[in-house]
Each structure stands twice: as structure tokens, then as C-alpha cells.
Design a protein around this motif. Structure first.
Motif, PDB file in Angstrom:
ATOM      1  N   ASP A 216       0.845  -1.193   0.000  1.00 40.24           N
ATOM      2  CA  ASP A 216       0.000   0.000   0.000  1.00 40.24           C
ATOM      3  C   ASP A 216       0.881   1.245   0.000  1.00 40.24           C
ATOM      4  O   ASP A 216       1.955   1.264   0.606  1.00 40.24           O
ATOM      5  N   GLY A 217       0.404   2.273  -0.671  1.00 42.14           N
ATOM      6  CA  GLY A 217       1.141   3.532  -0.713  1.00 42.14           C
ATOM      7  C   GLY A 217       0.746   4.448   0.427  1.00 42.14           C
ATOM      8  O   GLY A 217      -0.124   4.101   1.236  1.00 42.14           O
ATOM      9  N   PRO A 218       1.381   5.620   0.476  1.00 38.67           N
ATOM     10  CA  PRO A 218       0.960   6.611   1.469  1.00 38.67           C
ATOM     11  C   PRO A 218      -0.539   6.887   1.273  1.00 38.67           C
ATOM     12  O   PRO A 218      -1.027   6.806   0.154  1.00 38.67           O
ATOM     13  N   ASP A 219      -1.240   7.177   2.316  1.00 36.29           N
ATOM     14  CA  ASP A 219      -2.690   7.417   2.277  1.00 36.29           C
ATOM     15  C   ASP A 219      -3.477   6.181   1.855  1.00 36.29           C
ATOM     16  O   ASP A 219      -4.609   6.289   1.389  1.00 36.29           O
ATOM     17  N   GLY A 220      -2.856   5.005   1.978  1.00 38.82           N
ATOM     18  CA  GLY A 220      -3.611   3.772   1.734  1.00 38.82           C
ATOM     19  C   GLY A 220      -3.893   3.458   0.281  1.00 38.82           C
ATOM     20  O   GLY A 220      -4.699   2.579  -0.007  1.00 38.82           O
TER      21      GLY A 220
ATOM     22  N   GLY B 102       5.853  -6.586  23.333  1.00 40.35           N
ATOM     23  CA  GLY B 102       5.733  -5.137  23.136  1.00 40.35           C
ATOM     24  C   GLY B 102       6.616  -4.656  21.995  1.00 40.35           C
ATOM     25  O   GLY B 102       6.203  -3.830  21.174  1.00 40.35           O
ATOM     26  N   GLN B 103       7.832  -5.212  21.934  1.00 40.80           N
ATOM     27  CA  GLN B 103       8.741  -4.827  20.842  1.00 40.80           C
ATOM     28  C   GLN B 103       8.221  -5.323  19.495  1.00 40.80           C
ATOM     29  O   GLN B 103       8.297  -4.627  18.488  1.00 40.80           O
ATOM     30  N   LYS B 104       7.698  -6.539  19.505  1.00 36.87           N
ATOM     31  CA  LYS B 104       7.145  -7.090  18.256  1.00 36.87           C
ATOM     32  C   LYS B 104       5.981  -6.218  17.768  1.00 36.87           C
ATOM     33  O   LYS B 104       5.883  -5.906  16.579  1.00 36.87           O
ATOM     34  N   PHE B 105       5.140  -5.826  18.703  1.00 27.76           N
ATOM     35  CA  PHE B 105       4.003  -4.955  18.372  1.00 27.76           C
ATOM     36  C   PHE B 105       4.492  -3.616  17.816  1.00 27.76           C
ATOM     37  O   PHE B 105       4.010  -3.123  16.799  1.00 27.76           O
ATOM     38  N   ASP B 106       5.492  -3.031  18.497  1.00 26.33           N
ATOM     39  CA  ASP B 106       6.013  -1.733  18.043  1.00 26.33           C
ATOM     40  C   ASP B 106       6.690  -1.842  16.677  1.00 26.33           C
ATOM     41  O   ASP B 106       6.644  -0.908  15.868  1.00 26.33           O
ATOM     42  N   ALA B 107       7.350  -2.982  16.429  1.00 22.69           N
ATOM     43  CA  ALA B 107       7.979  -3.184  15.115  1.00 22.69           C
ATOM     44  C   ALA B 107       6.911  -3.240  14.030  1.00 22.69           C
ATOM     45  O   ALA B 107       7.046  -2.640  12.963  1.00 22.69           O
ATOM     46  N   LEU B 108       5.818  -3.936  14.336  1.00 17.97           N
ATOM     47  CA  LEU B 108       4.726  -3.998  13.366  1.00 17.97           C
ATOM     48  C   LEU B 108       4.077  -2.618  13.197  1.00 17.97           C
ATOM     49  O   LEU B 108       3.704  -2.230  12.084  1.00 17.97           O
ATOM     50  N   ALA B 109       3.995  -1.887  14.294  1.00 20.75           N
ATOM     51  CA  ALA B 109       3.417  -0.537  14.229  1.00 20.75           C
ATOM     52  C   ALA B 109       4.249   0.379  13.331  1.00 20.75           C
ATOM     53  O   ALA B 109       3.730   1.324  12.734  1.00 20.75           O
ATOM     54  N   ALA B 110       5.550   0.088  13.217  1.00 18.48           N
ATOM     55  CA  ALA B 110       6.406   0.865  12.307  1.00 18.48           C
ATOM     56  C   ALA B 110       5.970   0.669  10.860  1.00 18.48           C
ATOM     57  O   ALA B 110       6.299   1.458   9.983  1.00 18.48           O
ATOM     58  N   HIS B 111       5.204  -0.410  10.603  1.00 22.53           N
ATOM     59  CA  HIS B 111       4.732  -0.713   9.242  1.00 22.53           C
ATOM     60  C   HIS B 111       3.226  -0.451   9.121  1.00 22.53           C
ATOM     61  O   HIS B 111       2.526  -1.156   8.391  1.00 22.53           O
ATOM     62  N   ALA B 112       2.757   0.552   9.834  1.00 21.63           N
ATOM     63  CA  ALA B 112       1.307   0.809   9.877  1.00 21.63           C
ATOM     64  C   ALA B 112       0.743   1.261   8.537  1.00 21.63           C
ATOM     65  O   ALA B 112      -0.475   1.276   8.353  1.00 21.63           O
ATOM     66  N   SER B 113       1.596   1.618   7.578  1.00 22.64           N
ATOM     67  CA  SER B 113       1.090   2.028   6.257  1.00 22.64           C
ATOM     68  C   SER B 113       0.450   0.855   5.516  1.00 22.64           C
ATOM     69  O   SER B 113      -0.297   1.065   4.564  1.00 22.64           O
ATOM     70  N   GLN B 114       0.740  -0.365   5.952  1.00 21.53           N
ATOM     71  CA  GLN B 114       0.236  -1.534   5.232  1.00 21.53           C
ATOM     72  C   GLN B 114      -1.082  -2.007   5.843  1.00 21.53           C
ATOM     73  O   GLN B 114      -1.124  -2.411   7.012  1.00 21.53           O
ATOM     74  N   GLY B 115      -2.126  -1.960   5.027  1.00 21.65           N
ATOM     75  CA  GLY B 115      -3.488  -2.235   5.494  1.00 21.65           C
ATOM     76  C   GLY B 115      -3.619  -3.507   6.309  1.00 21.65           C
ATOM     77  O   GLY B 115      -4.326  -3.534   7.315  1.00 21.65           O
ATOM     78  N   GLU B 116      -2.919  -4.585   5.889  1.00 22.97           N
ATOM     79  CA  GLU B 116      -3.130  -5.868   6.563  1.00 22.97           C
ATOM     80  C   GLU B 116      -2.556  -5.865   7.973  1.00 22.97           C
ATOM     81  O   GLU B 116      -2.880  -6.737   8.770  1.00 22.97           O
TER      82      GLU B 116
END
Ligand SMILES: [Zn+2]
Length: 277
Positions: free
Chosen positions: A48-52, A221-235
Motif C-alpha cells: 500500500d502507498g501513502p494514504d492507503g 511489546g517490541q514485536k508490536f512496536d515493530a509492526l506498528a512501524a509498518h502501519a502504512s500496510q493495510g493488513e
């Protein structure tokens, strides 16, 4: 004594796979002083791109997406304490059947020997004691994940010095639980059609076939935060909606199947480095 630090190498297809699949073990072993090397094979340009904006939609620019995802990947590596990030920078091949599968430079179209030779160079440099990648189905059939498995297994054959090799997997009991939580958190989640349900049933392994269960709840918590760093991806949004506690409860134990081993450490085991230290 080894003349180098114990080393874990994880070979992943896209920016964000390191967090979902192996964020727990990467964080845990980094905290234990083990050198962690992440190899990311593609640029994630079909994400996904910026803005989804979705791939294939007007305004989706794979080059811009890959720049954004490169930054997200670095942020995720920082959270997980990854010591070395290596990028193979192949073009993301998209989902199976997309035209991007056959685009010039796509990872899927790259000859296995070519990718394997590059990966083997990295294996010679880092001499990993443990290598982790996907199973032969790329966990769920994504062409780049399948290709990551193929080049990894070929590179291991070239180098021939890695004591333990693992494929990521999920216990079927957990897949069931996962479906329940999806229904709980995914407001727009629909019942899969029979074909999808059949494909889902092929994912993961029966619990008794899993060789390796690593408890990484302390690093949830670290795993969650690492995934949160990739919040641009819808899934990834679905996971983030769970919050840290539920996420850790569901994703805190990471499971693997050991496919190569020279240590004879008994299975089931609870440590990727069992028999090595
Ligand atoms: Zn992926």
C-alpha cells in the motif's frame, strides 16, 4: 570457543515480514547478545502507498512506496535491535497472478541461482549458526515468500556450514484461535468462501509436527512496536487494533519446523540455539 558471535539470520520477502513472522525471536535473541542479521529480499513496492492507495490504483507509485517502506523497515529494525540489515532490493512481485509477477527485475522472475549466489555471499560473510525462512509454500502462497525459501535453501547448499535451519510455521490450533480473534476484531471480515477456507486449512502444521516453540511473550511489546512501524500496510492494521496485550497473547509464542540440523538437540525444543551454546 567461536571466533565470532553466535548469529541468527532471518531471510524475509518484504519489509514488515520480519515483524509479523519473527519479531519475537529477533528481539529476544538480540537481547541475549546474539548477532541478528535480517535479509529482506524485495523493496515492497507492491504494498500500500501513502494514504492507503492500493497497488494497481491510480496514483500508486511502486518507487515511492519502496522509499517509504525502506524507512519503516529501518524503524522496525531499530525497535527489534537487529544488528545488520541487508537488502537484496529485488522488485516486489505482488500477489500470485498479478502482472508484477513477470515484470522485469521482479524477485519471482529472478533465477534461483542468481538470488542464491547473492545470499550465499552474505552467509559466507556472517556465518549464521541459525537460518530462518519460510516453508516451501511461502507460508501462504505469496510468490516472493516462495522464492525466499528457494534461494535460501539453494544458498545453504552452496555454503554448507549452517548448523540449524528453520521454516516459520503456525500450529493449526493457533490458526483456529486466530480465526476467532479475526472475527472479534475485524469488523469488515467476511466468512471465507470454500476455496479460501480450503487454502487457509493448508496453512501451518498440526501441533505435533512443530519441532520448535519459542516463548517470546516478554518481547511482545517490541514485536508490536515493530509492526506498528509498518502501519502504512493495510493488513497490519488488524493486528494493531488488538493492542499490545491481546497481540502478545495471540502472537507471543513463535513456532518453527527444524529442517536441517547438525546438533542433535532433542525435539520439541524451545530455543533456536539449543545445542549450540
Ligand atoms: Zn511478505
Amino acid at each position: 570457543m567461536l571466533d565470532r558471535p553466535l548469529t541468527l539470520m532471518a531471510v524475509h520477502a518484504h519489509p514488515d515480514d520480519e515483524a509479523t513472522g519473527t519479531g519475537g525471536v529477533l528481539a529476544r535473541y538480540a537481547a541475549e547478545g546474539i548477532r541478528t542479521v535480517l535479509v529482506t529480499c524485495t523493496d515492497g513496492g507492491c504494498g500500500d502507498g501513502p494514504d492507503g492507495v492500493k497497488p494497481g490504483d491510480p496514483g500508486h507509485d511502486p518507487a515511492a512506496v519502496s522509499v517509504m517502506r525502506r524507512q519503516e523497515l529501518q524503524a522496525s529494525c531499530d525497535v527489534l535491535g537487529i544488528s545488520h540489515l541487508e537488502l537484496l532490493e529485488y522488485a516486489d512481485s505482488g500477489m500470485m497472478g498479478w502482472p508484477a509477477n513477470d515484470a522485469p527485475g521482479s524477485f519471482w522472475r529472478t533465477p534461483v541461482e542468481e538470488g542464491a549466489a547473492r545470499l550465499a555471499e552474505l552467509m559466507h560473510r556472517y556465518r549464521p549458526d541459525v537460518v530462518v525462512t519460510y516453508d516451501e509454500n511461502g507460508f501462504y502462497g505469496h510468490p516472493d515468500h516462495i522464492q525466499a525459501n528457494r534461494i535460501t535453501m539453494a544458498a545453504l547448499e552452496i555454503t554448507g556450514h549452517t548448523p540449524k535451519v528453520y521454516w516459520t510455521t503456525a500450529p493449526r490450533s493457533m490458526m483456529q484461535r486466530f480465526g476467532e480473534v479475526m472475527r472479534e476484531f475485524g469488523a469488515d471480515w467476511e466468512e471465507p468462501d470454500p476455496a479460501e477456507a480450503a487454502a487457509m486449512a493448508e496453512i501451518g502444521l498440526p501441533d505435533e509436527e512443530i519441532t520448535t516453540w519459542v516463548d517470546t511473550t516478554e518481547f511482545g511489546g517490541q514485536k508490536f512496536d515493530a509492526l506498528a512501524a509498518h502501519a502504512s500496510q493495510g493488513e497490519n492494521i488488524f493486528f494493531l487494533k488488538m493492542g499490545k496485550a491481546r497481540f502478545t497473547e495471540l502472537m507471543g509464542v513463535e513456532t518453527f519446523v527444524r529442517v536441517q540440523d547438525t546438533t542433535d538437540a532433542p525435539v520439541p525444543e524451545n530455543d533456536l540455539f539449543a545445542g549450540l551454546r
